[in-house]
Design a protein around this motif. Sequence first.
Motif, PDB file in Angstrom:
ATOM      1  N   ASN A 382       0.819  -1.212   0.000  1.00 21.29           N
ATOM      2  CA  ASN A 382       0.000   0.000   0.000  1.00 21.29           C
ATOM      3  C   ASN A 382       0.849   1.257   0.000  1.00 21.29           C
ATOM      4  O   ASN A 382       1.996   1.260   0.450  1.00 21.29           O
ATOM      5  N   THR A 384       0.648   5.588   0.708  1.00 22.16           N
ATOM      6  CA  THR A 384      -0.095   6.618   1.432  1.00 22.16           C
ATOM      7  C   THR A 384       0.481   7.996   1.150  1.00 22.16           C
ATOM      8  O   THR A 384       1.708   8.172   1.139  1.00 22.16           O
ATOM      9  N   VAL A 403      -4.801   9.980   1.726  1.00 23.72           N
ATOM     10  CA  VAL A 403      -5.264   9.072   0.674  1.00 23.72           C
ATOM     11  C   VAL A 403      -4.347   7.851   0.677  1.00 23.72           C
ATOM     12  O   VAL A 403      -3.121   7.993   0.763  1.00 23.72           O
ATOM     13  N   ARG A 404      -4.950   6.647   0.576  1.00 25.81           N
ATOM     14  CA  ARG A 404      -4.159   5.411   0.600  1.00 25.81           C
ATOM     15  C   ARG A 404      -4.716   4.421  -0.431  1.00 25.81           C
ATOM     16  O   ARG A 404      -5.937   4.310  -0.603  1.00 25.81           O
ATOM     17  N   TYR A 405      -3.805   3.707  -1.081  1.00 25.22           N
ATOM     18  CA  TYR A 405      -4.178   2.677  -2.043  1.00 25.22           C
ATOM     19  C   TYR A 405      -3.579   1.340  -1.616  1.00 25.22           C
ATOM     20  O   TYR A 405      -2.394   1.262  -1.273  1.00 25.22           O
ATOM     21  N   ASP A 407      -3.094  -2.882  -2.622  1.00 27.57           N
ATOM     22  CA  ASP A 407      -3.172  -3.975  -3.587  1.00 27.57           C
ATOM     23  C   ASP A 407      -2.992  -5.282  -2.818  1.00 27.57           C
ATOM     24  O   ASP A 407      -1.971  -5.487  -2.156  1.00 27.57           O
ATOM     25  N   ARG A 419      -8.373  -4.758  -4.689  1.00 29.48           N
ATOM     26  CA  ARG A 419      -7.695  -3.491  -4.385  1.00 29.48           C
ATOM     27  C   ARG A 419      -8.634  -2.615  -3.574  1.00 29.48           C
ATOM     28  O   ARG A 419      -9.842  -2.819  -3.528  1.00 29.48           O
ATOM     29  N   GLU A 420      -8.063  -1.616  -2.903  1.00 31.89           N
ATOM     30  CA  GLU A 420      -8.887  -0.723  -2.078  1.00 31.89           C
ATOM     31  C   GLU A 420      -8.332   0.686  -2.100  1.00 31.89           C
ATOM     32  O   GLU A 420      -7.109   0.892  -2.051  1.00 31.89           O
ATOM     33  N   TRP A 421      -9.252   1.658  -2.153  1.00 32.52           N
ATOM     34  CA  TRP A 421      -8.921   3.067  -1.983  1.00 32.52           C
ATOM     35  C   TRP A 421      -9.507   3.539  -0.652  1.00 32.52           C
ATOM     36  O   TRP A 421     -10.663   3.268  -0.344  1.00 32.52           O
ATOM     37  N   ASP A 422      -8.706   4.243   0.127  1.00 34.58           N
ATOM     38  CA  ASP A 422      -9.145   4.855   1.381  1.00 34.58           C
ATOM     39  C   ASP A 422      -8.830   6.347   1.340  1.00 34.58           C
ATOM     40  O   ASP A 422      -7.796   6.754   0.799  1.00 34.58           O
ATOM     41  N   ALA A 423      -9.698   7.152   1.928  1.00 34.29           N
ATOM     42  CA  ALA A 423      -9.462   8.596   1.967  1.00 34.29           C
ATOM     43  C   ALA A 423     -10.131   9.186   3.197  1.00 34.29           C
ATOM     44  O   ALA A 423     -11.166   8.683   3.662  1.00 34.29           O
TER      45      ALA A 423
END
Length: 470
Positions: A382, A384, A403-405, A407, A419-423
Amino acid sequence: MRKVLAAGAASAALVWGSGAAAQAPAEAPQVTAPPAEDALPGTAEEVSAAEVELPAREPPPPPAAATISDAIAAGKLLFEVRGRYEFVDQKKTAVLTKNGEAATVRTRLGWESADWNGLRGLIEFEDVRQVGPEHFQVQVPGATTPPLNGAAKVRYPIINDPDGTELNRLQLSWTPNAAFAGTIGRQRILIDDQRFVGNVGWRQDEQTFDAARIDLAHGRFKLFYAYVSHVNRVLGELRDWDSDSHLAQLTWTPAEQLKLQGFVYALDFGNSAANSSITKGIKASGKTWVGLYQLAYNATYAHQSDYNGNTADYGLDYWGADLAGTFDIYTARVSYESLEGDGTRGFTTPLATTHAFQGWSDAFVQPLGGNKGFVDGLRDLNFTLNVKPRWKWTYLFNIDVLVRYHDFDSQRTGASLGREWDAQVQATINPKLTAAIKYADFERAARVPAGSAAPPPSRTKVWLTLEYKL
């Protein structure tokens, strides 16, 4: 000190404009600088390699109280109200047919005494109430039994913030000098970034421990040990764990650039044998300046196996590392974790604040309890980006944007899991009131190769949080 029932603190009404939470340090001395008590994992308050420590000038301590009654009278009020709205849109099935939503208010009320010959006492009650429709289920993830709040709730996604009133903390601490601190009673235990032991501060009902602990310091060495007799979990007293567990960590800090830690967590739960294990590990971390840039890192290895005959024999490894760089208002971080799985069970962290790891959507929470992981193992790479703009308005300042991605791959088979997107955007409204809006979106892999376990279903979550802390 088990299952103490207490009258609860008063609930407060919630008016939404936006929302948030920040974690205050535990009152008892910590192993290392801990994350704040209810920090939103992934925010500036989250302890990570990217944290920047600044020297603080502390005011002189107040004069010691002459008697115990004087110490109690000279204490301080503990009061917090946190309101939250949570929305969940999860992949629909023949059973799960609705979106989930919950509006809840958590109130804490307590008192901490002043110092008397090194002694301090603390008592705190906690109350959680829903203030809107109960469009969610309360459930141990993966359980096949009906939801704890009624069989009809099975059509909604899980939001584990049940109503309840309880004694959250009741502790006595003794700190005769800078080299020793001891705490006994129902207390908060936060170890480092809460990767293995924490208070699950993201949920409304905090996880606390009936425990006896000591913290020793000598030169560059620190030793932490706690015996835990009971775990007060986030689903209320009926889902608490009876415990005969030991937590220990030894830290050596020769320089700011290097801190070495060794730890052992021997967990034995009488009414949750599957979550019992022994985990032994080592960790190295540090930070340094390169010109105008601060670089920080940590690397952790742990091995987990069966303990005290609670489960069949097994052995699983954990690897974790991250590297962060900070320049001015910007912090960028790359992180990697590998939790091994053998096709039957994955590496577990049953006492951790797992919301901060493997994505805020909590898609990978295991059926064993509050753990995150995967039966085929889980690899999480991930990235950030954290920005703290200097914008300041009358009722909005200390803005923090993250913001974080992620895999995700299977550790055992190598299959892609999703996959995930966090914000998140967090801000201060006034010195006692904070607000945040938070978002998580997990999308599972489209195909599952033969021989690989199926990843969890896709889901999207949104939170609005508003917190007042005296």
